[in-house]
Design a protein around this motif. Structure first.
Motif, PDB file in Angstrom:
ATOM      1  N   LEU A  73       0.614  -1.401   0.066  1.00 18.01           N
ATOM      2  CA  LEU A  73      -0.011   0.041   0.175  1.00 18.01           C
ATOM      3  C   LEU A  73       0.879   1.394  -0.069  1.00 18.01           C
ATOM      4  N   VAL A  74       2.069   1.286   0.588  1.00 13.53           N
ATOM      5  CA  VAL A  74       2.833   2.458   0.677  1.00 13.53           C
ATOM      6  C   VAL A  74       3.174   2.795  -0.622  1.00 13.53           C
ATOM      7  N   ASN A  75       3.759   1.782  -1.316  1.00 15.64           N
ATOM      8  CA  ASN A  75       4.226   2.259  -2.570  1.00 15.64           C
ATOM      9  C   ASN A  75       3.137   2.587  -3.485  1.00 15.64           C
ATOM     10  N   TRP A  76       2.108   1.990  -3.488  1.00 11.74           N
ATOM     11  CA  TRP A  76       0.983   2.459  -4.428  1.00 11.74           C
ATOM     12  C   TRP A  76       0.670   3.923  -4.115  1.00 11.74           C
ATOM     13  N   LEU A  77       0.760   4.256  -2.817  1.00 10.89           N
ATOM     14  CA  LEU A  77       0.281   5.602  -2.354  1.00 10.89           C
ATOM     15  C   LEU A  77       1.358   6.400  -3.000  1.00 10.89           C
ATOM     16  N   LEU A  78       2.456   6.005  -2.751  1.00 15.60           N
ATOM     17  CA  LEU A  78       3.522   7.026  -3.451  1.00 15.60           C
ATOM     18  C   LEU A  78       3.252   7.185  -4.948  1.00 15.60           C
ATOM     19  N   VAL A  79       2.909   6.080  -5.615  1.00 11.90           N
ATOM     20  CA  VAL A  79       2.694   6.184  -7.140  1.00 11.90           C
ATOM     21  C   VAL A  79       1.485   7.330  -7.399  1.00 11.90           C
ATOM     22  N   VAL A  80       0.446   6.970  -6.788  1.00 16.29           N
ATOM     23  CA  VAL A  80      -0.526   8.025  -6.695  1.00 16.29           C
ATOM     24  C   VAL A  80      -0.407   9.336  -6.428  1.00 16.29           C
ATOM     25  N   TYR A  81       0.701   9.577  -5.520  1.00 17.49           N
ATOM     26  CA  TYR A  81       1.156  11.107  -5.184  1.00 17.49           C
ATOM     27  C   TYR A  81       2.042  11.474  -6.443  1.00 17.49           C
ATOM     28  N   GLY A  82       2.952  10.462  -6.966  1.00 18.87           N
ATOM     29  CA  GLY A  82       3.762  11.081  -7.927  1.00 18.87           C
ATOM     30  C   GLY A  82       2.907  11.344  -9.208  1.00 18.87           C
ATOM     31  N   ILE A  83       1.816  10.667  -9.546  1.00 20.07           N
ATOM     32  CA  ILE A  83       0.975  11.011 -10.595  1.00 20.07           C
ATOM     33  C   ILE A  83       0.287  12.267 -10.566  1.00 20.07           C
ATOM     34  N   LEU A  84      -0.105  12.540  -9.218  1.00 16.76           N
ATOM     35  CA  LEU A  84      -0.927  13.721  -9.257  1.00 16.76           C
ATOM     36  C   LEU A  84       0.045  15.054  -8.908  1.00 16.76           C
ATOM     37  N   ASN A  85       1.186  14.819  -8.226  1.00 19.73           N
ATOM     38  CA  ASN A  85       2.007  16.191  -8.031  1.00 19.73           C
ATOM     39  C   ASN A  85       2.649  16.300  -9.506  1.00 19.73           C
ATOM     40  N   SER A  86       3.083  15.406 -10.360  1.00 17.28           N
ATOM     41  CA  SER A  86       3.978  15.540 -11.555  1.00 17.28           C
ATOM     42  C   SER A  86       2.670  16.332 -12.627  1.00 17.28           C
ATOM     43  N   SER A  87       1.466  15.585 -12.521  1.00 15.86           N
ATOM     44  CA  SER A  87       0.615  16.382 -13.518  1.00 15.86           C
ATOM     45  C   SER A  87       0.011  17.419 -13.426  1.00 15.86           C
ATOM     46  N   VAL A  88      -0.142  17.832 -11.874  1.00 15.82           N
ATOM     47  CA  VAL A  88      -0.716  19.254 -11.450  1.00 15.82           C
ATOM     48  C   VAL A  88       0.550  20.189 -11.837  1.00 15.82           C
ATOM     49  N   PHE A  89       1.758  19.851 -11.569  1.00 13.33           N
ATOM     50  CA  PHE A  89       2.950  20.821 -11.972  1.00 13.33           C
ATOM     51  C   PHE A  89       3.036  20.849 -13.358  1.00 13.33           C
ATOM     52  N   LEU A  90       2.964  19.917 -14.108  1.00 13.06           N
ATOM     53  CA  LEU A  90       2.985  20.250 -15.682  1.00 13.06           C
ATOM     54  C   LEU A  90       1.753  20.925 -16.161  1.00 13.06           C
ATOM     55  N   LEU A  91       0.779  20.846 -15.765  1.00 19.64           N
ATOM     56  CA  LEU A  91      -0.242  21.649 -16.189  1.00 19.64           C
ATOM     57  C   LEU A  91      -0.529  23.074 -15.657  1.00 19.64           C
ATOM     58  N   THR A  92      -0.067  23.105 -14.367  1.00 23.25           N
ATOM     59  CA  THR A  92       0.102  24.659 -13.917  1.00 23.25           C
ATOM     60  C   THR A  92       0.962  25.298 -14.796  1.00 23.25           C
ATOM     61  N   ASN A  93       2.202  24.738 -15.059  1.00 25.26           N
ATOM     62  CA  ASN A  93       3.184  25.704 -15.801  1.00 25.26           C
ATOM     63  C   ASN A  93       2.895  25.731 -17.234  1.00 25.26           C
ATOM     64  N   MET A  94       1.923  24.749 -17.879  1.00 21.66           N
ATOM     65  CA  MET A  94       1.559  25.096 -19.279  1.00 21.66           C
ATOM     66  C   MET A  94       0.368  25.873 -19.491  1.00 21.66           C
ATOM     67  N   ARG A  95      -0.444  26.334 -18.407  1.00 22.13           N
ATOM     68  CA  ARG A  95      -1.671  26.921 -18.179  1.00 22.13           C
ATOM     69  C   ARG A  95      -1.796  27.926 -19.073  1.00 22.13           C
ATOM     70  N   ASN A  96      -0.762  28.982 -19.401  1.00 20.54           N
ATOM     71  CA  ASN A  96      -1.060  30.074 -20.395  1.00 20.54           C
ATOM     72  C   ASN A  96      -1.324  29.533 -21.512  1.00 20.54           C
ATOM     73  N   GLU A  97      -0.386  28.607 -22.154  1.00 21.11           N
ATOM     74  CA  GLU A  97      -0.432  28.310 -23.462  1.00 21.11           C
ATOM     75  C   GLU A  97      -1.894  27.246 -23.857  1.00 21.11           C
ATOM     76  N   ILE A  98      -2.263  26.361 -22.858  1.00 22.83           N
ATOM     77  CA  ILE A  98      -3.551  25.825 -22.815  1.00 22.83           C
ATOM     78  C   ILE A  98      -4.701  26.598 -22.893  1.00 22.83           C
ATOM     79  N   ASP A  99      -4.527  27.755 -21.878  1.00 29.08           N
ATOM     80  CA  ASP A  99      -5.537  28.510 -21.885  1.00 29.08           C
ATOM     81  C   ASP A  99      -6.328  29.486 -23.164  1.00 29.08           C
ATOM     82  N   LYS A 100      -5.194  29.437 -23.995  1.00 31.48           N
ATOM     83  CA  LYS A 100      -5.395  30.050 -25.486  1.00 31.48           C
ATOM     84  C   LYS A 100      -6.101  29.161 -26.263  1.00 31.48           C
TER      85      LYS A 100
END
Length: 252
Positions: free
Chosen positions: A164-191
């Motif tokens: 369970l610990v490893n799977w929770l880390l994987v879920v955290y990684g997916i969420l953190n990295s996805s939010v990080f990427l989308l947040t920093n591409m937001r200006n371009e995506i909003d167009k």
């Protein structure tokens, strides 16, 4: 007469210089000098950018990068990850009866990490341009490269964590990295139009899910459970598929 000859020579010289400049402009990316600006970062710059990846909702990363994206960080982070995966995979395998130092999965890790770091930004840049917006290729490579920083602590903790610990880390990684990427591409995506935004967001999320699932299954779950197969040279993924097939035949 001599004046006309001099004028002709000047015109030929200018034409030659113009041709050389045009040639350099077309093939500049093939030269080492073209990439020099993307390696002009200090250790402090790299550490600040790595730190910013763990605060995905803030604009710290954009402020840290500014107009100076780099390739040094992405290459260094992925190289470090490959070494960590090699070390962690063998540590997980230490308690098995036939424990041997094994690096069979390193080529696969190298392919996966660098394909995501350099391949996905290229695809995104072309797709967003096709959909009607603009995205800088080197900015996006820099962004994806630093998003891999999330995997550094996850790799270390997964070496000692289980289930369970490893799977929770994987879920955290997916969420953190996805939010990080989308947040920093937001200006371009909003167009883009709303439907096109969902295409880009979906692609980013799907790639991150595939990355982290491959990371968890290939480098920890399967490797740990099929150490004997790995030590004999049988790829973990192939052994996994064989196990699934046998289980299906046995329990229809």
């Amino acid at each position: 007469m001599s004046f006309e000859v001099q004028v002709q020579k000047d015109e030929e010289k200018q034409a030659s210089e113009d041709f050389q400049q045009q040639k350099a402009g077309c093939c500049a990316f093939l030269s080492v000098e073209y990439y020099h600006p993307y390696f002009k970062v200090t250790e402090q710059n790299v550490l600040e950018r790595i730190k910013a990846t763990f605060m995905p909702l803030k604009s710290d990363f954009k402020e840290a990068v500014g107009a100076n994206p780099d390739l040094y960080g992405p290459i260094w982070i992925n190289a470090t990850l490959i070494l960590l995966i090699a070390a962690s995979g063998n540590l997980v395998n230490l308690n098995t009866p036939d424990a041997k130092f094994n690096i069979d999965f390193v080529p696969w890790a190298t392919t996966l990490l660098y394909a995501v770091t350099f391949g996905t930004p290229t695809l995104l840049t072309l797709l967003i341009k096709f959909l009607g917006s603009e995205l800088s290729l080197f900015d996006t490579i820099c962004l994806y490269g630093y998003s891999m920083s999330t995997l550094l602590p996850i790799t270390i903790i997964c070496t000692f964590g289980f289930g369970l610990v490893n799977w929770l880390l994987v879920v955290y990684g997916i969420l953190n990295s996805s939010v990080f990427l989308l947040t920093n591409m937001r200006n371009e995506i909003d167009k883009l139009d709303i439907q096109k935004r969902y295409i880009i967001m979906g692609l980013v999320l799907v790639v991150q899910i595939i990355l982290y699932l491959c990371f968890k299954i290939e480098f920890f779950t399967i490797y740990n459970s099929t150490s004997s197969a790995a030590s004999s040279g049988i790829p973990a993924a192939a052994n996994f598929c064989t196990n699934v097939t046998n289980a299906t035949i046995t329990n229809p």
